[in-house]
Design a protein around this motif. Sequence first.
Motif, mmCIF file in Angstrom:
data_model
loop_
_atom_site.group_PDB
_atom_site.id
_atom_site.type_symbol
_atom_site.label_atom_id
_atom_site.label_comp_id
_atom_site.label_asym_id
_atom_site.label_seq_id
_atom_site.Cartn_x
_atom_site.Cartn_y
_atom_site.Cartn_z
ATOM 1 N N HIS A 299 0.866 -1.175 0.000
ATOM 2 C CA HIS A 299 0.000 0.000 0.000
ATOM 3 C C HIS A 299 0.907 1.231 0.000
ATOM 4 C CE1 HIS A 299 -3.439 -2.577 1.168
ATOM 5 N NE2 HIS A 299 -2.601 -3.166 1.989
ATOM 6 N N CYS B 56 -4.812 5.690 0.143
ATOM 7 C CA CYS B 56 -3.799 4.736 -0.284
ATOM 8 C C CYS B 56 -3.401 5.102 -1.702
ATOM 9 C CB CYS B 56 -4.335 3.310 -0.247
ATOM 10 S SG CYS B 56 -3.139 2.111 -0.862
ATOM 11 N N CYS C 206 -3.714 -1.693 -4.842
ATOM 12 C CA CYS C 206 -3.591 -2.823 -3.917
ATOM 13 C C CYS C 206 -4.788 -3.759 -4.005
ATOM 14 C CB CYS C 206 -3.434 -2.296 -2.496
ATOM 15 S SG CYS C 206 -4.764 -1.190 -2.007
ATOM 16 N N HIS D 98 -8.862 -0.544 -3.821
ATOM 17 C CA HIS D 98 -7.750 0.396 -3.600
ATOM 18 C C HIS D 98 -8.253 1.834 -3.490
ATOM 19 C CE1 HIS D 98 -4.436 3.027 -4.611
ATOM 20 N NE2 HIS D 98 -5.003 3.322 -5.755
#
Length: 342
Positions: A174, A209, A213, A217
Amino acid sequence: MVRSGNKLKRIFSIVPLASAVAWAQGAFAQAPQSVFAPAGPVAQTQLNLLSLTLWIAIGIFVVVGSILLYTVIRFRARPGDPIPKQIQGNTTLEVIWTVIPIIILIVIAVPTVRDAFGLASPPPVDDVLNVRVIGYQWWWAFEYPDLGIVTANELRVPVGKVVNLTLESNDVIHSFWVPRLAGKMDVIPNRVNTMWFVAEEAGIYYGQCAEFCGTSHANMRFRVIAQPENEFHAWVEGRRAVEAFSPANDLVARGQAIFESTGTCFACHNVDGTAANGQVGPDLTDFASRTTIAAGLLANTPENLARWLRDPQAVKPGALMPRLPLSDDDIQALTAFLYSLE
Ligand code: CUA
């Protein structure tokens, strides 16, 4: 010839370009996650570097672009022109266009190296607030090791204090980013990264973030809530005072019973003072004092909470929280319980 030269000068005049850039910076600064509105020394240092490089790049663009455009128009081929004089090499010119970039690169490199190493070093003071940040798909855990407090998705900090972060990941890579406070830092499994920042004004700073990810995300948001020192300490004391939870009424008691029954919330969530001590999902001890739910996605209201409990994946695609078979009555009781967690 002279006329076209003047026209070019007007088109490429630095004044409207500079105003356009200043206007754009001002407009960007209005956005909730803007590096152009720094609220602390780390973000300010980084913005200074960005501005220096940006203005030099704009200067180069204007000079090179103007010369190029002028040359293309002024020396364009016309019907009947003879072959131009053929030349090879020009030592003076070559020295000039080698030396100028070297000087420009030095001007950029000196502050860049100084600040990159400065910000990568431990914070310049001893009196810091230590926070352990752990990235999960798709939410954030914030642990205050010196205070014995754990919270999620809302990082409370005192105004003006250096906040010293260690960053770890529970699953994939992240990136922790609060644009108004400090630049990004990767959050990597099996590795501990560090960074620090100071929030100089009280307020809510939006974080996000910044490393892809997985499915949600874009929904892995968080907030840094900077409070005056006394308010922050009041929150800390409130959190530490949590002892055995006692339900205020029957509905809350029923909610607590559902929360603590096998196969439900307590397997993943921790609530201080109850039987729930799960370590998989966000800590909910101070749930009622949070401003948002679902990692900053929704305002923390009973309607949104009910929506989330009914079908987490419909709110946050891919969310690991399962869809539990909860009746409307169950949801009402759980909501009453969760909102009693100050
Ligand atoms: Cu976590 Cu993107």
